[in-house]
Design an enzyme around this catalytic site. Structure first.
Site, short mmCIF file in Angstrom:
data_model
loop_
_atom_site.label_atom_id
_atom_site.label_comp_id
_atom_site.label_asym_id
_atom_site.label_seq_id
_atom_site.Cartn_x
_atom_site.Cartn_y
_atom_site.Cartn_z
CG HIS A 5 -0.42 0.11 2.52
ND1 HIS A 5 -0.19 1.30 3.16
CD2 HIS A 5 -0.02 -0.85 3.38
CE1 HIS A 5 0.31 1.06 4.35
NE2 HIS A 5 0.44 -0.24 4.52
CG ASP A 7 -2.64 4.15 2.78
OD1 ASP A 7 -2.28 3.12 2.16
OD2 ASP A 7 -3.33 4.10 3.81
CG ASP A 37 2.76 0.35 7.73
OD1 ASP A 37 2.26 -0.11 6.70
OD2 ASP A 37 2.08 0.63 8.75
CD GLU A 71 -2.67 -1.18 5.89
OE1 GLU A 71 -2.62 -2.14 6.65
OE2 GLU A 71 -2.23 -0.06 6.20
CD GLU A 72 -1.24 2.64 7.77
OE1 GLU A 72 -1.83 2.26 8.78
OE2 GLU A 72 -0.10 2.24 7.47
CG ASP A 98 -0.81 -7.12 2.28
OD1 ASP A 98 -0.01 -6.27 1.84
OD2 ASP A 98 -1.92 -6.82 2.75
C1 LIG Z 1 7.69 -13.62 20.28
C2 LIG Z 1 7.77 -12.29 19.76
C3 LIG Z 1 7.03 -12.10 18.48
C4 LIG Z 1 7.03 -10.67 18.21
C5 LIG Z 1 6.32 -10.36 16.99
C6 LIG Z 1 6.44 -8.90 16.71
C7 LIG Z 1 6.81 -8.70 15.32
C8 LIG Z 1 6.57 -7.33 14.85
C9 LIG Z 1 6.87 -7.28 13.41
C10 LIG Z 1 6.13 -6.62 12.56
C11 LIG Z 1 4.94 -5.83 12.98
C12 LIG Z 1 3.71 -6.28 12.27
C13 LIG Z 1 3.14 -5.17 11.49
C14 LIG Z 1 2.14 -5.69 10.53
C15 LIG Z 1 1.71 -4.70 9.51
C16 LIG Z 1 0.83 -3.69 10.12
C17 LIG Z 1 0.22 -2.79 9.13
C18 LIG Z 1 -0.56 -1.74 9.87
O1 LIG Z 1 0.01 -0.92 10.55
N1 LIG Z 1 -1.88 -1.75 9.74
C19 LIG Z 1 -2.72 -0.82 10.43
C20 LIG Z 1 -3.91 -0.44 9.62
C21 LIG Z 1 -4.92 -1.50 9.34
N2 LIG Z 1 -4.90 -2.09 8.16
O2 LIG Z 1 -5.78 -1.78 10.16
C22 LIG Z 1 -3.09 -1.36 11.80
O3 LIG Z 1 -3.56 -0.55 12.61
O4 LIG Z 1 -2.92 -2.54 12.10
#
Ligand SMILES: CCCCCCCC/C=C\CCCCCCCC(=O)N[C@@H](CC(N)=O)C(=O)O
Length: 342
Positions: A5, A7, A37, A71-72, A98
């Site tokens: 995405h 944005d 992101d 997306e955001e 994705d």
């Molecule tokens: C044992 C430890 C495991 C730790 C895992 C943490 C790993 C963190 C790595 C990446 C973070 C994940 C991010 C995913 C993408 C998020 C995209 C985003 O910000 N989306 C927004 C908007 C929406 N589409 O709703 C959101 O608020 O989620």
């Protein structure tokens, strides 16, 4: 189908090391709102296409690229429109890739080597507005409780009473089992025998925000509003709370727990938006999408073992559930623990 995405979330002018839209390169990092992101994935996809065209590469099968622009804010006019268009053409997808998890380097405590986690599911989400209306008044004659006090107490109860630790009832257990060999003794034995050790492991995991996020439905107070004048008791106080739902729970279950925790009829609870955790995509040896992704990750990040994981954030890919049962969330970059706050 490959998604990314364009944005980004808004960038307030203050608090930046470099101007947020400069894209300045410093010490090997590109600084700017949306670098992780999700500009890195957008640029990765476009550069790969350019390179393949230059080399005259002929793919064996057709594929789609979908670049969303909202997306955001849930992807209503981007990803959802793409899905509508594909559905109207009767398209079925072999798999969707994705943004999402990444190659985690030093993020999982006790694991030395970088590990690549592919999000095979995604947490659900529910956003609530909590509103309290009480008679307004002059600050010289305050009542025993104000709208602000009542709302603050409710929000504080939510923070002090997190939703239950669900470790062991969701797909995050598969991740630790697959990575068991990456931990040193005695953690390797414990991870390989979660049927016995999950009560201990679950307590350890809830100690840091990133691992806490994979063992439970999280509670985040994100907006709090009340009052406009220092000597006026306001009628209304409102807070917004966002919960990210563990794969072992549903929107309805979370809502019931929240109502019980707040337990105050003066706090009006309204649902702004919600969706259940996403289905778990296959990650067995016969799955074309997962295996292709795993092979590709190995060819780039050779030292990194690959395991399935739970994506703690949400992505546009959740709108594609009717087009395929194989949805994977992976961003091809290394992430260190200090990067989690970026
Ligand atoms: C044992 C430890 C495991 C730790 C895992 C943490 C790993 C963190 C790595 C990446 C973070 C994940 C991010 C995913 C993408 C998020 C995209 C985003 O910000 N989306 C927004 C908007 C929406 N589409 O709703 C959101 O608020 O989620």
């Amino acid at each position: 189908m490959i998604l990314a995405h364009l944005d980004v979330v808004p960038a307030p002018p203050e608090g930046w090391d470099v101007p947020p839209f400069s894209g300045e390169e410093r010490d090997g990092y590109i600084y700017g709102r949306g670098t992780l992101d999700d500009k890195s994935c957008v640029i990765g996809v476009l550069q790969a296409l350019e390179l393949m065209l230059k080399r005259g590469y002929k793919p064996k099968r057709s594929f789609y690229i979908g670049l969303g622009h909202d997306e955001e804010v849930s992807g209503h006019n981007g990803a959802m429109k793409i899905v509508e268009r594909l559905q109207s053409r009767g398209v079925k997808l072999l798999f969707v890739l994705d943004e999402g998890l990444a190659v985690l380097d030093g993020v999982i405590q006790g694991v030395k080597r970088p590990v690549a986690l592919i999000g095979t599911t995604e947490k659900g989400s529910i956003t609530l507005n909590l509103t309290v209306n009480q008679p307004p008044g002059h600050s010289s004659m305050p009542p025993e409780e104000t709208s602000i006090g009542i709302l603050s107490a409710a929000v504080s109860r939510l923070e002090r009473n997190p939703l239950p630790n669900m470790f062991g009832v969701g797909p995050e257990a598969s991740m630790f089992e697959q990575l068991a060999g990456e931990f040193a003794f005695p953690l390797n034995v414990m991870m390989a025998n979660l049927w016995l050790f999950s009560p201990i492991i679950s307590r350890v995991l809830e100690r840091t925000p990133s691992s806490n996020a994979i063992v439970r439905t999280t509670t985040a107070i994100t907006i709090f509003n009340a009052g406009v004048k220092s000597n006026v008791i306001p009628r209304m106080a409102r807070a917004t709370v966002n919960f990210r739902i563990h794969p072992g729970q549903t929107v309805t279950e979370v809502l019931d727990i929240v109502r019980n925790t707040i337990s105050d009829e003066r706090v009006e609870i309204s649902v702004l938006n919600s969706f259940d955790p996403l289905p778990i995509s296959p990650f067995d040896e016969s799955n074309f999408g997962y295996q292709t992704l795993q092979r590709t990750i190995h060819s780039v990040f050779s030292a990194a073992p690959v395991a399935p994981g739970v994506c703690i954030g949400n992505t546009d890919s959740r709108h594609f559930v009717n087009l395929t049962d194989s949805i994977y969330r992976f961003s091809p970059f290394k992430m260190k623990s200090e990067d989690l706050s970026r």
